[in-house]
Motif scaffolding. Structure first.
Motif, PDB file in Angstrom:
ATOM      1  N   PHE A  91      -4.376  46.432 -16.651  1.00 19.72           N
ATOM      2  CA  PHE A  91      -5.693  46.174 -16.087  1.00 19.72           C
ATOM      3  C   PHE A  91      -5.802  46.582 -14.620  1.00 19.72           C
ATOM      4  O   PHE A  91      -6.740  46.177 -13.925  1.00 19.72           O
ATOM      5  N   ALA A  92      -4.856  47.382 -14.159  1.00 21.82           N
ATOM      6  CA  ALA A  92      -4.964  47.907 -12.796  1.00 21.82           C
ATOM      7  C   ALA A  92      -6.068  48.956 -12.738  1.00 21.82           C
ATOM      8  O   ALA A  92      -6.239  49.754 -13.667  1.00 21.82           O
ATOM      9  N   ILE A  93      -6.844  48.948 -11.665  1.00 20.93           N
ATOM     10  CA  ILE A  93      -7.840  49.999 -11.453  1.00 20.93           C
ATOM     11  C   ILE A  93      -7.109  51.247 -10.999  1.00 20.93           C
ATOM     12  O   ILE A  93      -6.386  51.230 -10.005  1.00 20.93           O
ATOM     13  N   MET A  94      -7.261  52.310 -11.746  1.00 23.86           N
ATOM     14  CA  MET A  94      -6.541  53.559 -11.474  1.00 23.86           C
ATOM     15  C   MET A  94      -7.506  54.597 -10.916  1.00 23.86           C
ATOM     16  O   MET A  94      -8.665  54.683 -11.336  1.00 23.86           O
ATOM     17  N   ARG A  95      -6.999  55.400 -10.009  1.00 21.65           N
ATOM     18  CA  ARG A  95      -7.829  56.422  -9.367  1.00 21.65           C
ATOM     19  C   ARG A  95      -7.081  57.752  -9.327  1.00 21.65           C
ATOM     20  O   ARG A  95      -5.861  57.784  -9.186  1.00 21.65           O
ATOM     21  N   VAL A 116     -12.229  57.154 -11.499  1.00 23.03           N
ATOM     22  CA  VAL A 116     -11.721  55.784 -11.557  1.00 23.03           C
ATOM     23  C   VAL A 116     -11.810  55.282 -12.994  1.00 23.03           C
ATOM     24  O   VAL A 116     -12.794  55.545 -13.685  1.00 23.03           O
ATOM     25  N   TRP A 117     -10.767  54.571 -13.458  1.00 22.66           N
ATOM     26  CA  TRP A 117     -10.879  53.867 -14.733  1.00 22.66           C
ATOM     27  C   TRP A 117     -10.285  52.471 -14.586  1.00 22.66           C
ATOM     28  O   TRP A 117      -9.463  52.215 -13.729  1.00 22.66           O
ATOM     29  N   PHE A 118     -10.731  51.544 -15.450  1.00 27.36           N
ATOM     30  CA  PHE A 118     -10.527  50.129 -15.204  1.00 27.36           C
ATOM     31  C   PHE A 118      -9.471  49.469 -16.080  1.00 27.36           C
ATOM     32  O   PHE A 118      -9.114  48.318 -15.829  1.00 27.36           O
ATOM     33  N   ALA A 141     -18.639  45.351  -8.812  1.00 19.42           N
ATOM     34  CA  ALA A 141     -17.803  44.795  -7.740  1.00 19.42           C
ATOM     35  C   ALA A 141     -16.982  45.885  -7.066  1.00 19.42           C
ATOM     36  O   ALA A 141     -16.817  45.886  -5.843  1.00 19.42           O
ATOM     37  N   TYR A 142     -16.472  46.834  -7.864  1.00 19.65           N
ATOM     38  CA  TYR A 142     -15.690  47.939  -7.305  1.00 19.65           C
ATOM     39  C   TYR A 142     -16.558  48.803  -6.391  1.00 19.65           C
ATOM     40  O   TYR A 142     -16.142  49.152  -5.274  1.00 19.65           O
ATOM     41  N   LEU A 143     -17.739  49.150  -6.848  1.00 20.26           N
ATOM     42  CA  LEU A 143     -18.629  49.987  -6.038  1.00 20.26           C
ATOM     43  C   LEU A 143     -18.974  49.297  -4.719  1.00 20.26           C
ATOM     44  O   LEU A 143     -19.029  49.941  -3.666  1.00 20.26           O
TER      45      LEU A 143
END
Length: 215
Positions: free
Chosen positions: A200-204, A6-8, A70-72
């Motif tokens: 700024f989308a969280i990418m996975r 994951v990157w932010f 918050a993501y976790l």
């Protein structure tokens, strides 16, 4: 189960000709590492946009920690957890200081309530100067555990910029070999050649495990 990466935020190495949000992401990444920034950026942190400039750039790493925590929580990932920093290419077994990414793990740790620890245990045998990313096999032979540890809780690897699968696979393989359970890898961001649609989308992405002793 593959490694979940994951990157932010996502930007480019030449953001000045891009839209303002791509430049904001670039400034945020620079500030996370403690670099001086020109101008200002609007950075999303837990649903609100915060203003970032050179006067408060030290806040950026804490904002990163907030976003990760918050993501976790949303993904129901721990605690208990152990955060392990991925060392930069210049952090070797002979280095007198630890990896800068330890500060990133501390920023996350301070934002999570519960049983969370960090373990700075990975070092490279020698500095890496390759222009092309080496394979996981090559990198596995160059990464070492400098301290034995009883891995009683799941491990999350933490790095700065994700650039390829090899480093992730090698670090995870070395930890797994020592008994760790590694399923998640977190990076602050990524630099790409073309401007991203949503900086700024969280990418996975999923990356397969490297198994050094497989036939």
């Amino acid at each position: 189960m593959p490694l979940k990466v994951v990157w932010f935020c996502t930007s480019t190495s030449s953001p000045l000709s891009c839209n303002s949000e791509t430049l904001d992401a670039y400034r945020f990444l620079a500030a996370i590492k403690g670099h001086r920034i020109k101008g200002e950026a609007l950075v999303p942190v837990n649903g609100e946009r915060r203003r970032l400039d050179n006067s408060n750039r030290d806040d950026a790493i804490d904002w990163f920690g907030e976003n990760v925590a918050a993501y976790l929580q949303r993904q129901a990932i721990g605690p208990p957890l152990c955060l392990v920093p991925i060392p930069g290419s210049n952090i070797t077994v002979e280095s007198s200081t630890g990896p800068w990414t330890t500060l990133m793990t501390m920023a996350i740790l301070t934002k999570i309530q519960g049983d969370v620890d960090t373990a700075d245990v990975l070092r490279w045998r020698e500095k890496r100067l390759e222009r092309q990313p080496p394979s996981a096999r090559e990198l596995y032979d160059r990464i070492f555990l400098i301290e034995k540890k009883d891995w009683e809780v799941p491990v999350v690897l933490v790095g700065y910029l994700t650039a390829g699968a090899g480093v992730i696979q090698a670090c995870a393989a070395r930890l797994i070999e020592s008994g760790a359970q590694v399923a998640h890898v977190i990076y602050a961001g990524r630099l790409v050649s073309q401007p991203p649609k949503k900086p700024f989308a969280i990418m996975r992405t999923d990356i397969r495990h490297y198994r050094p002793h497989s036939p």
